[in-house]
Design an enzyme around this catalytic site. Sequence first.
Site, PDB file in Angstrom:
ATOM      1  N   SER A 131      57.108 -12.228  33.234  1.00  0.00           N
ATOM      2  CA  SER A 131      57.186 -13.008  34.462  1.00  0.00           C
ATOM      3  C   SER A 131      57.024 -12.108  35.683  1.00  0.00           C
ATOM      4  CB  SER A 131      58.512 -13.768  34.537  1.00  0.00           C
ATOM      5  OG  SER A 131      59.590 -12.880  34.441  1.00  0.00           O
ATOM      6  N   CYS A 145      62.767  -5.810  31.659  1.00  0.00           N
ATOM      7  CA  CYS A 145      62.713  -7.246  31.368  1.00  0.00           C
ATOM      8  C   CYS A 145      61.747  -7.894  32.369  1.00  0.00           C
ATOM      9  CB  CYS A 145      64.113  -7.850  31.458  1.00  0.00           C
ATOM     10  SG  CYS A 145      64.264  -9.498  30.744  1.00  0.00           S
ATOM     11  N   LEU A 171      82.845 -28.710  40.603  1.00  0.00           N
ATOM     12  CA  LEU A 171      83.473 -27.390  40.746  1.00  0.00           C
ATOM     13  C   LEU A 171      82.436 -26.328  41.099  1.00  0.00           C
ATOM     14  CD1 LEU A 171      85.962 -25.591  40.602  1.00  0.00           C
ATOM     15  CD2 LEU A 171      85.578 -25.347  38.136  1.00  0.00           C
ATOM     16  N   LYS A 172      81.285 -26.433  40.454  1.00  0.00           N
ATOM     17  CA  LYS A 172      80.200 -25.486  40.759  1.00  0.00           C
ATOM     18  C   LYS A 172      79.894 -25.507  42.257  1.00  0.00           C
ATOM     19  CE  LYS A 172      75.207 -25.134  40.296  1.00  0.00           C
ATOM     20  NZ  LYS A 172      75.046 -23.775  39.759  1.00  0.00           N
ATOM     21  N   HIS A 222      67.420  -5.744  37.105  1.00  0.00           N
ATOM     22  CA  HIS A 222      68.498  -6.599  37.628  1.00  0.00           C
ATOM     23  C   HIS A 222      68.845  -6.277  39.069  1.00  0.00           C
ATOM     24  CE1 HIS A 222      68.974  -6.849  33.247  1.00  0.00           C
ATOM     25  NE2 HIS A 222      69.194  -8.110  33.523  1.00  0.00           N
ATOM     26  N   LYS A 282      79.275 -12.497  25.773  1.00  0.00           N
ATOM     27  CA  LYS A 282      79.313 -13.839  25.181  1.00  0.00           C
ATOM     28  C   LYS A 282      80.627 -14.100  24.461  1.00  0.00           C
ATOM     29  CE  LYS A 282      74.729 -14.977  25.412  1.00  0.00           C
ATOM     30  NZ  LYS A 282      73.827 -16.082  25.283  1.00  0.00           N
ATOM     31  N   CYS A 296      66.164  -8.393  25.074  1.00  0.00           N
ATOM     32  CA  CYS A 296      66.953  -7.836  26.167  1.00  0.00           C
ATOM     33  C   CYS A 296      68.021  -6.933  25.563  1.00  0.00           C
ATOM     34  CB  CYS A 296      67.593  -8.947  26.972  1.00  0.00           C
ATOM     35  SG  CYS A 296      66.383 -10.124  27.573  1.00  0.00           S
TER      36      CYS A 296
HETATM   37  N1  GLN Z   1      58.734 -13.118  29.074  1.00  0.00           N
HETATM   38  C1  GLN Z   1      59.998 -13.398  29.661  1.00  0.00           C
HETATM   39  C2  GLN Z   1      59.991 -12.956  31.124  1.00  0.00           C
HETATM   40  O1  GLN Z   1      59.392 -12.000  31.433  1.00  0.00           O
HETATM   41  C3  GLN Z   1      61.126 -12.703  28.939  1.00  0.00           C
HETATM   42  C4  GLN Z   1      62.477 -13.081  29.470  1.00  0.00           C
HETATM   43  C5  GLN Z   1      63.668 -12.541  28.683  1.00  0.00           C
HETATM   44  O2  GLN Z   1      63.594 -11.522  28.061  1.00  0.00           O
HETATM   45  N2  GLN Z   1      64.784 -13.195  28.731  1.00  0.00           N
HETATM   46  O3  GLN Z   1      60.611 -13.548  31.979  1.00  0.00           O
HETATM   47 ZN    ZN Z   2      64.493  -9.442  28.562  1.00  0.00          ZN
END
Ligand code: GLN
Ligand code: ZN
Length: 762
Positions: free
Chosen positions: A438, A731, A19-20, A699, A113, A648
Amino acid sequence: MAVGAANLGFPRMGKRRELKFALEKYWNGELTEDALAAAARDLRRQHWQLQSEAGIALPPSNDFSFYDHVLDMAAALGAVPARFKSSDGPIGLSTYFAMARGSQAATALEMTKWFDTNYHYVVPEFEPGMRFSLRSAKPVDEYLEAKALGIATRPVLLGPVSFVLLGKPTDASVTRAQVLRAILPLYEELLRRLSAAGAEWVQIDEPCLCLDLDSQAAELYREAYGALARVAPLPKFLLATYFGELGDNLDLALSLGVRGLHLDLVRAPGQLDTVLRHKGLSDLRLSLGLVDGRNVWRTDLSKASVLLETAIAAVGTDRLEAAPSCSLLHAPFDLDTETKLDPEVRGWMAFAKQKLDEVVLLARGVNQDAGAQDALERNAKLIEARRISPRIHKQEVERRLAAVNATMARRQSPHSARRERQAEALSLPALPTTTIGSFPQTAEVRKMRAAFRGGKIDRQSYERFLEEETARCIRFQEEAGLDVLVHGEFERNDMVEYFGEQLEGFVFSENGWVQSYGSRCVKPPIIYGDVFRPRPMTVRWARYAQSLSGRPVKGMLTGPVTILQWSFVRDDQPRSVTCRQIALAIRDEVTDLEAAGIRVIQIDEPAIREGLPLRRSDWPEYLEWSVNAFRLASSGVADGTQIHTHMCYSEFNDIIDSIVAMDADVISIECSRSRMELLDAFHRVRYPNEIGPGVYDIHSPRVPENAEIETLLRKALEVLSPEQLWVNPDCGLKTRGWPEVRDALGNMVATAKKIREGVAGS
Ligand code: GLN
Ligand code: ZN
């Protein structure tokens, strides 16, 4: 009549995630709508046949969804926000997917969620003046589709009250009671049509009955089911509750006039006795959730049979059915597709298909079916083998756990004193700048990882490649003018899997996918045994990165609660114990990083908030052990070593005291979308340590302008002192591209410098 075997829902994606792939092709324009519909029909047929052949009497229908069952209900009831400009009449796939994923013209509905699972549902919006009408007959269509195949099913509907409670009014002028009144006639219509089509039973899911309900919500239940009871002819309702116990909602549930009740006896076995003794039980049919729908372990069938026998003694066999605890949506599809799992560990496991066999076997066992005996004995042997397996139980881990004491979960000095040591060690400016960990995972990084995993390049070349990426990332950050650097996480696929693969006590499946949202699936690591760290996991990369720069480089770890929360966990010991084992492993890593000269260490805990139990009365215990696990992981260092954590976007108000109790020197949180309003909670409790409220949303590829960042930082300074404030994105930057990251971080650093001058010496 004998005890029946039932199921509440089956995984939608298919054995090989068909399905994906069909959905993604359709979205890319590579598949027509008809071809998508055919693929879906094919999957439904296979899944009904599979369940029917396994011995499930009335397999569920309408448990299938192109995206999400809550969205299906919203679409069927016409809860389509005005921005989608959809006229009345049958709802088409394009509107449906626009609601889920957004379109050029309209933003998507939010996702959140589904209770305490990692499945996300689409949150229905209730707008003023919304015209509800029946705009899809999906439940009836799918019932008839199965019927045409010769399979009688029990259609599943999300119940009207859970539907309104899970959705949200977009304006104070709309109440949930109004929405309920508007949709009840549509439910009636749907139920009448199901009855006319031949459905004898309908499963009505009301998982909200396992939450703390206020008197208004209870009133909604009485109103809804009172109204539905007055219409005839209707199918019989099996009221399905799961993910917890009915508790103080039991009287309410039993007053609703339904003909059957499903109980989750995996999460809440204790409620069986209470229910059996209840005066309101009368001739209700009981579906007993005895097989864990949310985990990957074989059921201890002799233990489950005891519950079943207890129920038989109280109400006889005719009114009973054995079932999984909840829909199998949350379990992987089929263990038979696993060819590389360690055979011993595999022997302890059951995926959705195997869980159906367990349900059927349970029923056959109590029905004195002669052929069941052998299988039950095999089950008992495997359960016993697992219980005593030296693969699971490590004396060394047990000894270490027993030796944990309160001092180990406490830093040497309070933050005020640590702060001075850290200032000496790091000599950072006011409003220091950093990132969350990251940096862009480009196609090349992913390609090289795949090549290494597939044996196409050797370790040496792979590591050389990673070193080059890391070195480039360090240079990039120095040029950007950041104060605390990171190595970039190029060696990591996923923040939990990366650690799970290096820790003992974990295994990884090849096909153990579960739906996360829409076409997105995750393959959680499986924790089967005592967890420990055989050797350092990240030190090599942290040390290498630090060797390239005079500025501090942050070591980057995932915290114990998040590792636990995003894995399938063992069911033979409390989660808290597994969490403490992981905490000790992370603690080892933290002390090794410190010994390697790393002066700042970040332990990410994005999942702490989502791990909260469904009932408030269970919160204190959870928060106690989860905070403790973080402290155990982070407190093995000297005062001068700075511990960071990252979370987050979360609603922090509820748990702010626990966040204080974690006692991280610095916490970074997602804040830009809420325009720093999240900081109010920190202000209210006079958060004593340091905070980096994210100053831009990672995002989207959009580059934030200096003025926006400045406004946010000034807003933060209204509630925080300059000594407390760090400057960072919301993030990790993993999903972004390098050019936009360069511009965004450039603006962020420039703005921090500007404000820094203003506050210096203040
Ligand atoms: N250290 C992770 C990153 O920077 C943190 C990711 C997260 O908060 N979900 O990707
Ligand atoms: Zn995060």
